[in-house]
Enzyme design. Sequence first.
Site, mmCIF file in Angstrom:
data_model
loop_
_atom_site.group_PDB
_atom_site.id
_atom_site.type_symbol
_atom_site.label_atom_id
_atom_site.label_comp_id
_atom_site.label_asym_id
_atom_site.label_seq_id
_atom_site.Cartn_x
_atom_site.Cartn_y
_atom_site.Cartn_z
ATOM 1 N N HIS A 6 9.880 -1.924 -8.541
ATOM 2 C CA HIS A 6 8.536 -1.831 -8.090
ATOM 3 C C HIS A 6 8.128 -2.799 -6.929
ATOM 4 O O HIS A 6 7.924 -4.010 -6.871
ATOM 5 C CB HIS A 6 7.521 -2.387 -9.255
ATOM 6 C CG HIS A 6 5.942 -1.971 -8.965
ATOM 7 N ND1 HIS A 6 5.214 -2.178 -9.914
ATOM 8 C CD2 HIS A 6 5.388 -1.662 -7.819
ATOM 9 C CE1 HIS A 6 3.856 -1.448 -9.418
ATOM 10 N NE2 HIS A 6 3.995 -1.464 -8.145
ATOM 11 N N HIS A 8 6.617 -2.323 -2.566
ATOM 12 C CA HIS A 8 5.907 -1.339 -1.743
ATOM 13 C C HIS A 8 6.160 -2.061 -0.378
ATOM 14 O O HIS A 8 6.204 -3.285 -0.079
ATOM 15 C CB HIS A 8 4.388 -1.208 -1.969
ATOM 16 C CG HIS A 8 3.951 -0.862 -3.082
ATOM 17 N ND1 HIS A 8 4.442 0.378 -3.573
ATOM 18 C CD2 HIS A 8 3.328 -1.388 -4.195
ATOM 19 C CE1 HIS A 8 3.837 0.627 -4.823
ATOM 20 N NE2 HIS A 8 3.349 -0.463 -5.329
ATOM 21 N N ARG A 69 3.205 1.548 0.650
ATOM 22 C CA ARG A 69 2.093 0.716 0.190
ATOM 23 C C ARG A 69 1.150 1.526 -0.567
ATOM 24 O O ARG A 69 0.665 2.553 -0.044
ATOM 25 C CB ARG A 69 1.452 0.125 1.522
ATOM 26 C CG ARG A 69 0.501 -1.092 1.142
ATOM 27 C CD ARG A 69 -0.222 -1.695 2.326
ATOM 28 N NE ARG A 69 -1.164 -0.923 3.119
ATOM 29 C CZ ARG A 69 -2.418 -0.684 2.882
ATOM 30 N NH1 ARG A 69 -2.898 -1.686 1.832
ATOM 31 N NH2 ARG A 69 -3.255 -0.195 3.660
ATOM 32 N N ALA A 70 0.960 1.002 -1.960
ATOM 33 C CA ALA A 70 0.232 2.149 -2.753
ATOM 34 C C ALA A 70 -1.167 2.076 -2.481
ATOM 35 O O ALA A 70 -1.823 3.215 -2.496
ATOM 36 C CB ALA A 70 0.304 1.156 -4.306
ATOM 37 N N HIS A 176 0.707 5.219 -10.382
ATOM 38 C CA HIS A 176 0.325 4.277 -9.674
ATOM 39 C C HIS A 176 -1.092 4.785 -8.829
ATOM 40 O O HIS A 176 -0.931 5.653 -8.009
ATOM 41 C CB HIS A 176 1.129 3.884 -8.774
ATOM 42 C CG HIS A 176 1.099 2.565 -7.969
ATOM 43 N ND1 HIS A 176 -0.051 1.966 -7.691
ATOM 44 C CD2 HIS A 176 1.911 1.305 -8.220
ATOM 45 C CE1 HIS A 176 0.117 0.912 -7.347
ATOM 46 N NE2 HIS A 176 1.392 0.360 -7.518
ATOM 47 N N TYR A 192 -6.363 -0.612 -10.552
ATOM 48 C CA TYR A 192 -5.120 -0.521 -11.183
ATOM 49 C C TYR A 192 -4.656 -0.739 -12.739
ATOM 50 O O TYR A 192 -4.222 0.234 -13.088
ATOM 51 C CB TYR A 192 -4.248 -1.646 -10.329
ATOM 52 C CG TYR A 192 -3.729 -1.484 -8.991
ATOM 53 C CD1 TYR A 192 -4.367 -0.496 -8.271
ATOM 54 C CD2 TYR A 192 -2.463 -1.947 -8.104
ATOM 55 C CE1 TYR A 192 -4.011 -0.220 -6.831
ATOM 56 C CE2 TYR A 192 -2.225 -1.675 -6.963
ATOM 57 C CZ TYR A 192 -2.933 -0.770 -6.178
ATOM 58 O OH TYR A 192 -2.468 -0.668 -4.955
ATOM 59 N N HIS A 221 2.748 -2.719 -13.818
ATOM 60 C CA HIS A 221 1.626 -3.951 -14.159
ATOM 61 C C HIS A 221 1.536 -4.173 -15.525
ATOM 62 O O HIS A 221 0.472 -4.325 -16.292
ATOM 63 C CB HIS A 221 0.247 -3.606 -13.311
ATOM 64 C CG HIS A 221 0.263 -2.849 -12.277
ATOM 65 N ND1 HIS A 221 -0.226 -1.418 -12.098
ATOM 66 C CD2 HIS A 221 0.657 -3.245 -10.892
ATOM 67 C CE1 HIS A 221 -0.060 -1.404 -10.804
ATOM 68 N NE2 HIS A 221 0.325 -2.298 -10.136
ATOM 69 N N GLU A 282 6.750 -6.393 -7.775
ATOM 70 C CA GLU A 282 5.769 -5.905 -6.893
ATOM 71 C C GLU A 282 5.448 -7.005 -5.720
ATOM 72 O O GLU A 282 4.223 -7.587 -5.395
ATOM 73 C CB GLU A 282 4.386 -5.378 -7.477
ATOM 74 C CG GLU A 282 3.360 -4.516 -6.513
ATOM 75 C CD GLU A 282 2.300 -3.883 -7.565
ATOM 76 O OE1 GLU A 282 1.721 -4.543 -8.377
ATOM 77 O OE2 GLU A 282 1.501 -2.922 -6.918
ATOM 78 N N ARG A 288 -0.601 -13.046 -3.882
ATOM 79 C CA ARG A 288 0.440 -13.457 -2.982
ATOM 80 C C ARG A 288 0.585 -14.872 -2.967
ATOM 81 O O ARG A 288 1.288 -15.544 -2.397
ATOM 82 C CB ARG A 288 0.257 -12.938 -1.670
ATOM 83 C CG ARG A 288 0.256 -11.485 -1.468
ATOM 84 C CD ARG A 288 0.485 -11.045 -0.093
ATOM 85 N NE ARG A 288 0.444 -9.736 0.027
ATOM 86 C CZ ARG A 288 0.189 -8.605 0.979
ATOM 87 N NH1 ARG A 288 0.661 -9.435 2.131
ATOM 88 N NH2 ARG A 288 0.362 -7.383 0.909
HETATM 89 ZN ZN LIG Z 1 2.364 -0.938 -7.036
#
Ligand SMILES: [Zn+2]
Length: 335
Positions: A6, A8, A69-70, A176, A192, A221, A282, A288
């Site tokens: 996972h 992106h 990018r989701a 997703h 999400y 997730h 992810e 982050r």
């Molecule tokens: Zn994702």
Amino acid sequence: MIIDCHGHYTTSPRQHEAWRQEQIAAHKEGRAAPNRPAISDDEIRASIEGGQLKLQQERGTDVTIFSPRAAGMGHHLGDASTSEAWAAACNELIHRVCTLFPRNFIGVCMLPQSAGVSPKNCIAELERCVNEYGFVGCNLNPDPSGGYWQDPPLGDRYWYPLYEKMVELDVPAMIHVSMACNPAFHTTGSHYLNGDTAAFNQCMTSNLFKDFPTLKFIIPHGGGAVPYHWGRFRGLAQDMKLPPLPELLLHNVFFDTCVYHLPGQELLAKVIPAENILFASEMIGAVRGIDPETGHAFDDTKRYVEQLPLSAADKQKVYEGNARRVYPRLSARLG
Ligand SMILES: [Zn+2]
């Protein structure tokens, strides 16, 4: 080998996302979209070498299954034709990353979905990405309306033409959602996790896997609220006279390890069989920062998985074996 299923392209060159803004603005004003911007190989290299590749090396993972990018998929924006052009641009960029770094990244496509438009229109892009680019899966948005849930549930025959093609191509889908345009939801916080939980429940209350016994979904997730509420889902299934969940769903539904603290990972590994868990981070995604309680990045999920009380054989499944099984084309690529 450690496969992160996972990732992106959240660090794509700026002009790519800028073009998307221009494309949507042009659509609103009834104009044609401008030409797509030039993006050099060096710009792509720079965006990866300082980002995903650096973290792969620092954290000790080998291959990332990489997709656009989701939150940027934005299936609620524009219409079917803007979604088509945007998906093509995003997928091409993923293909370029995977071509420049063939040992580190393997592609998964986004689909040109649009709220209220039949998923049939995604088939051509899926085929193109699998057959021409060598992609091994797709990301499927269960709510292209971006938080208003206007399309039928995943078990509805509405989605079947896409599933037929996925089965034919032998590619799984990560379920997703994208950006929430409903202000009641925070995109990566509630939307999400709601999407993950809703998708599982939709699968449970449908005949989907009776009709498609080889169809495979990865619920990201950590499966949203599912592992935490496994008892509720078991009880609901029992009340509905459905078979036990392992029999009903676990041949087809898999969970990733994008859970950003150890207690959550422990619960996931305790409730969900090791055969159904795929390692994922992810990274450079929703969260982050550094966790002040551990001093490490929240999304450095390998640190949690390492601490789980799983046998070496089960850890190998989580890190590699399950991904090879769920993404058969990945295994063919990796050898
Ligand atoms: Zn994702």
